[in-house]
Design an enzyme around this catalytic site. Structure first.
Site, PDB file in Angstrom:
ATOM      1  N   TYR A   1       0.828  -1.209   0.000  1.00 23.58           N
ATOM      2  CA  TYR A   1       0.000   0.000   0.000  1.00 23.58           C
ATOM      3  C   TYR A   1       0.852   1.244   0.000  1.00 23.58           C
ATOM      4  O   TYR A   1       2.067   1.183   0.183  1.00 23.58           O
ATOM      5  CB  TYR A   1      -0.956  -0.016   1.207  1.00 23.58           C
ATOM      6  CG  TYR A   1      -0.310   0.277   2.543  1.00 23.58           C
ATOM      7  CD1 TYR A   1       0.513  -0.647   3.178  1.00 23.58           C
ATOM      8  CD2 TYR A   1      -0.504   1.507   3.179  1.00 23.58           C
ATOM      9  CE1 TYR A   1       1.105  -0.368   4.397  1.00 23.58           C
ATOM     10  CE2 TYR A   1       0.076   1.797   4.399  1.00 23.58           C
ATOM     11  CZ  TYR A   1       0.884   0.853   5.006  1.00 23.58           C
ATOM     12  OH  TYR A   1       1.475   1.131   6.215  1.00 23.58           O
TER      13      TYR A   1
ATOM     14  N   ARG B   1       8.066   4.172  -4.870  1.00 20.85           N
ATOM     15  CA  ARG B   1       8.149   3.248  -3.728  1.00 20.85           C
ATOM     16  C   ARG B   1       7.124   2.132  -3.873  1.00 20.85           C
ATOM     17  O   ARG B   1       7.414   0.968  -3.539  1.00 20.85           O
ATOM     18  CB  ARG B   1       7.933   4.010  -2.415  1.00 20.85           C
ATOM     19  CG  ARG B   1       8.138   3.121  -1.194  1.00 20.85           C
ATOM     20  CD  ARG B   1       8.094   3.895   0.105  1.00 20.85           C
ATOM     21  NE  ARG B   1       6.783   4.483   0.334  1.00 20.85           N
ATOM     22  CZ  ARG B   1       6.492   5.280   1.352  1.00 20.85           C
ATOM     23  NH1 ARG B   1       7.434   5.611   2.231  1.00 20.85           N
ATOM     24  NH2 ARG B   1       5.276   5.778   1.511  1.00 20.85           N
TER      25      ARG B   1
ATOM     26  N   ARG C   1      -7.213 -21.474  -0.675  1.00 17.01           N
ATOM     27  CA  ARG C   1      -6.183 -20.853   0.160  1.00 17.01           C
ATOM     28  C   ARG C   1      -4.915 -21.691   0.083  1.00 17.01           C
ATOM     29  O   ARG C   1      -4.892 -22.841   0.517  1.00 17.01           O
ATOM     30  CB  ARG C   1      -6.670 -20.761   1.609  1.00 17.01           C
ATOM     31  CG  ARG C   1      -5.638 -20.114   2.522  1.00 17.01           C
ATOM     32  CD  ARG C   1      -6.037 -20.167   3.977  1.00 17.01           C
ATOM     33  NE  ARG C   1      -5.002 -19.577   4.812  1.00 17.01           N
ATOM     34  CZ  ARG C   1      -3.912 -20.218   5.245  1.00 17.01           C
ATOM     35  NH1 ARG C   1      -3.718 -21.495   4.943  1.00 17.01           N
ATOM     36  NH2 ARG C   1      -3.021 -19.591   5.992  1.00 17.01           N
TER      37      ARG C   1
ATOM     38  N   HIS D   1      -0.377 -21.118   0.112  1.00 17.32           N
ATOM     39  CA  HIS D   1       0.694 -20.127   0.262  1.00 17.32           C
ATOM     40  C   HIS D   1       1.322 -19.782  -1.085  1.00 17.32           C
ATOM     41  O   HIS D   1       1.559 -18.628  -1.392  1.00 17.32           O
ATOM     42  CB  HIS D   1       1.759 -20.634   1.247  1.00 17.32           C
ATOM     43  CG  HIS D   1       1.285 -20.630   2.670  1.00 17.32           C
ATOM     44  ND1 HIS D   1       0.324 -21.499   3.135  1.00 17.32           N
ATOM     45  CD2 HIS D   1       1.629 -19.855   3.721  1.00 17.32           C
ATOM     46  CE1 HIS D   1       0.095 -21.263   4.414  1.00 17.32           C
ATOM     47  NE2 HIS D   1       0.881 -20.267   4.800  1.00 17.32           N
TER      48      HIS D   1
ATOM     49  N   LYS E   1       6.397  -1.829   1.848  1.00 18.49           N
ATOM     50  CA  LYS E   1       5.226  -1.241   2.518  1.00 18.49           C
ATOM     51  C   LYS E   1       4.070  -2.234   2.396  1.00 18.49           C
ATOM     52  O   LYS E   1       3.174  -2.090   1.556  1.00 18.49           O
ATOM     53  CB  LYS E   1       4.891   0.138   1.920  1.00 18.49           C
ATOM     54  CG  LYS E   1       4.068   1.014   2.855  1.00 18.49           C
ATOM     55  CD  LYS E   1       4.174   2.471   2.496  1.00 18.49           C
ATOM     56  CE  LYS E   1       3.178   3.363   3.226  1.00 18.49           C
ATOM     57  NZ  LYS E   1       3.231   3.379   4.670  1.00 18.49           N
TER      58      LYS E   1
ATOM     59  N   GLU F   1      13.055   2.808  13.644  1.00 18.90           N
ATOM     60  CA  GLU F   1      12.067   3.826  13.250  1.00 18.90           C
ATOM     61  C   GLU F   1      10.907   3.757  14.221  1.00 18.90           C
ATOM     62  O   GLU F   1      10.966   3.036  15.219  1.00 18.90           O
ATOM     63  CB  GLU F   1      11.606   3.585  11.803  1.00 18.90           C
ATOM     64  CG  GLU F   1      10.952   2.237  11.584  1.00 18.90           C
ATOM     65  CD  GLU F   1      10.447   2.015  10.147  1.00 18.90           C
ATOM     66  OE1 GLU F   1      10.201   2.984   9.431  1.00 18.90           O
ATOM     67  OE2 GLU F   1      10.287   0.829   9.785  1.00 18.90           O
TER      68      GLU F   1
ATOM     69  N   LEU G   1      11.221   1.564   6.755  1.00 17.13           N
ATOM     70  CA  LEU G   1      10.544   2.009   5.533  1.00 17.13           C
ATOM     71  C   LEU G   1      11.214   3.314   5.109  1.00 17.13           C
ATOM     72  O   LEU G   1      11.422   4.201   5.945  1.00 17.13           O
ATOM     73  CB  LEU G   1       9.059   2.250   5.800  1.00 17.13           C
ATOM     74  CG  LEU G   1       8.303   2.683   4.547  1.00 17.13           C
ATOM     75  CD1 LEU G   1       8.086   1.492   3.612  1.00 17.13           C
ATOM     76  CD2 LEU G   1       6.979   3.318   4.897  1.00 17.13           C
TER      77      LEU G   1
HETATM   78  N1  PDD Z   1       3.006   5.040   7.553  1.00 17.99           N
HETATM   79  N2  PDD Z   1       7.818   3.906   8.789  1.00 17.99           N
HETATM   80  C1  PDD Z   1       6.679   3.214   8.939  1.00 17.99           C
HETATM   81  C2  PDD Z   1       6.733   1.884   9.610  1.00 17.99           C
HETATM   82  C3  PDD Z   1       5.458   3.748   8.469  1.00 17.99           C
HETATM   83  O1  PDD Z   1       4.332   3.045   8.617  1.00 17.99           O
HETATM   84  C4  PDD Z   1       5.452   5.034   7.855  1.00 17.99           C
HETATM   85  C5  PDD Z   1       4.206   5.679   7.333  1.00 17.99           C
HETATM   86  C6  PDD Z   1       6.671   5.718   7.732  1.00 17.99           C
HETATM   87  C7  PDD Z   1       6.753   7.079   7.079  1.00 17.99           C
HETATM   88  O2  PDD Z   1       6.618   6.995   5.679  1.00 17.99           O
HETATM   89  P1  PDD Z   1       6.072   8.223   4.822  1.00 17.99           P
HETATM   90  O3  PDD Z   1       6.850   9.437   5.224  1.00 17.99           O
HETATM   91  O4  PDD Z   1       6.344   7.854   3.415  1.00 17.99           O
HETATM   92  O5  PDD Z   1       4.623   8.366   5.151  1.00 17.99           O
HETATM   93  C8  PDD Z   1       7.835   5.123   8.195  1.00 17.99           C
HETATM   94  C9  PDD Z   1       1.795   5.454   6.899  1.00 17.99           C
HETATM   95  C10 PDD Z   1       1.471   6.908   7.010  1.00 17.99           C
HETATM   96  C11 PDD Z   1       0.675   4.529   7.300  1.00 17.99           C
HETATM   97  O6  PDD Z   1       0.962   3.345   7.467  1.00 17.99           O
HETATM   98  O7  PDD Z   1      -0.468   4.951   7.383  1.00 17.99           O
END
Ligand code: PDD
Length: 278
Positions: free
Chosen positions: A30, A49, A98, A100, A144, A176, A200
Site C-alpha cells: 500500500y 516506492r 487458500r 501459500h 510497505k 524507526e 521504511l
Molecule cells: N506510515 N515507517 C513506517 C513503519 C510507516 O508506517 C510510515 C508511514 C513511515 C513514514 O513513511 P512516509 O513518510 O512515506 O509516510 C515510516 C503510513 C502513514 C501509514 O501506514 O499509514
C-alpha cells in the site's frame, strides 16, 4: 466514492472476495499519499516506492503513473475537502483456494481518499510523548506491506500509554517508529537510521532531510543507540499524515527538559514551504 478494480463506486457498495489473498494472508502492499490544496504531494516518489514494494513481492503493477493520476483526480473531483490522504492498496488478487504458493492473478486495486488535517504549529509546539520497545518486526521493513500485525500491536500499546508513537530499537539500535521515521538531533547534527531492510524509506523522511540540510544542520544517516535518545537535543518523528512532529517525552523522561527545539521550528517552516511549492 472509492475506486475498486476499475470502478468508481460508493464505499458501502465496495466489497472483495473472501478468497482475496489480501484478506487471507495480508498478501499486498500500500501507499499513503498526502494531497494539499488538491495537489498530490510527491506523487512520483510515492509511486516509485509502490513499484519497489510490488517488485519485492512479485506483483505486476496494473496501472501506469498517468492512470493513477487520473484515478486520484477523479476521486478528488468528488470531494469537498481541501487536504486529503490517498490510501492505495494492491493485493495479489482473488485465488480459488487458500494456498501459500501463488500463480499470477489479477491484482485487487482499492483506492480511497481520507480527509487530512495536519496539526497546526501551535498544536505541535506542545510536544508529544513516545515510548520505546524492541523491534520484533521482520527484516523486510522496506516493503510497505499490508500485513501490519506488529505495527498495530505497537500502535495499540501507544494508545494504552497515551503516547503518540512507539520508537523501535533492534539490538539497541533505533530503527524507526511503528508508523513513522525517527530523527535525533544532537549538536546541530541530525541522525537517522540509513535506508535498507530495517526501515521504511519514508517519503517524508527524505523531505525532512532536505529541509534540515536547507536549515544548516549536518546530516548523518547512521545508526544511534537507544540510550542516546534520552540525551538528544531534539527528537522528531515524520510521516505523510503527521509531517514532522516534535517528541518531548520518551518513556516518561523529558527530552531537553521538555522544550521544543529551534531546529524543529525551522525545519517545520521549511517543510510547509515545500508543501505549498508542490
Ligand atoms: N506510515 N515507517 C513506517 C513503519 C510507516 O508506517 C510510515 C508511514 C513511515 C513514514 O513513511 P512516509 O513518510 O512515506 O509516510 C515510516 C503510513 C502513514 C501509514 O501506514 O499509514
Amino acid at each position: 466514492m472509492v475506486f475498486l478494480n476499475g470502478e468508481f463506486i460508493p464505499k458501502n457498495q465496495a466489497s472483495v472476495s473472501v478468497m482475496d489473498r489480501g484478506f487471507l494472508f495480508g498478501d499486498g502492499v500500500y501507499e499513503v499519499i498526502p494531497v494539499y490544496s488538491g495537489q498530490v504531494f510527491r506523487l512520483h516518489e510515492h509511486l516509485a516506492r509502490l513499484q519497489n514494494s510490488l517488485d519485492a513481492i512479485q506483483i505486476q503493477n496494473p496501472y501506469s503513473i498517468d492512470k493513477y493520476q487520473h484515478i486520484f483526480n477523479e476521486l478528488l473531483s468528488h470531494s469537498l475537502d481541501n487536504n486529503h490522504s490517498v490510501y492505495l492498496q494492491i493485493t495479489r488478487g482473488t485465488d480459488t483456494t487458500r494456498k501459500h504458493k501463488f500463480d499470477e492473478l489479477a491484482p485487487t486495486v482499492f483506492i480511497e481518499l481520507n480527509p487530512l488535517t495536519p496539526k497546526t504549529k501551535p498544536e505541535l509546539e506542545k510536544g508529544y510523548c513516545a515510548i520505546t520497545q524492541p523491534d520484533f518486526r521482520w527484516q523486510r521493513c522496506d516493503i510497505k506491506a499490508t500485513s501490519l500485525l506488529a505495527n498495530i500491536m505497537y500502535a495499540q500499546q501507544a494508545k494504552q500509554h497515551r503516547a503518540e508513537e512507539v520508537i523501535l530499537h533492534r539490538d539497541h539500535i533505533i530503527t524507526e517508529g511503528a508508523t513513522s521515521n525517527v530523527f535525533i538531533i544532537k549538536n546541530d547534527t541530525l541522525f537517522t537510521h540509513p535506508t535498507g531492510q530495517y526501515i521504511l524509506s519514508g517519503i517524508t523522511r527524505d523531505l525532512v532531510i532536505e529541509s534540515a540540510h536547507h536549515c544548516g544542520l549536518n546530516i548523518q544517516e547512521s545508526i544511534s543507540n537507544i540510550d542516546e535518545i534520552f540525551s538528544a537535543d531534539e527528537v522528531w518523528i515524520s510521516s505523510s499524515t503527521r509531517e514532522v512532529m516534535p517528541i518531548t517525552t520518551i518513556d516518561s523522561k523529558l527530552i531537553n527538559n521538555g522544550k521544543i527545539g529551534q531546529h524543529w521550528s525551522q525545519v517545520y517552516d521549511h517543510y510547509q514551504s515545500l508543501k505549498y511549492a508542490g
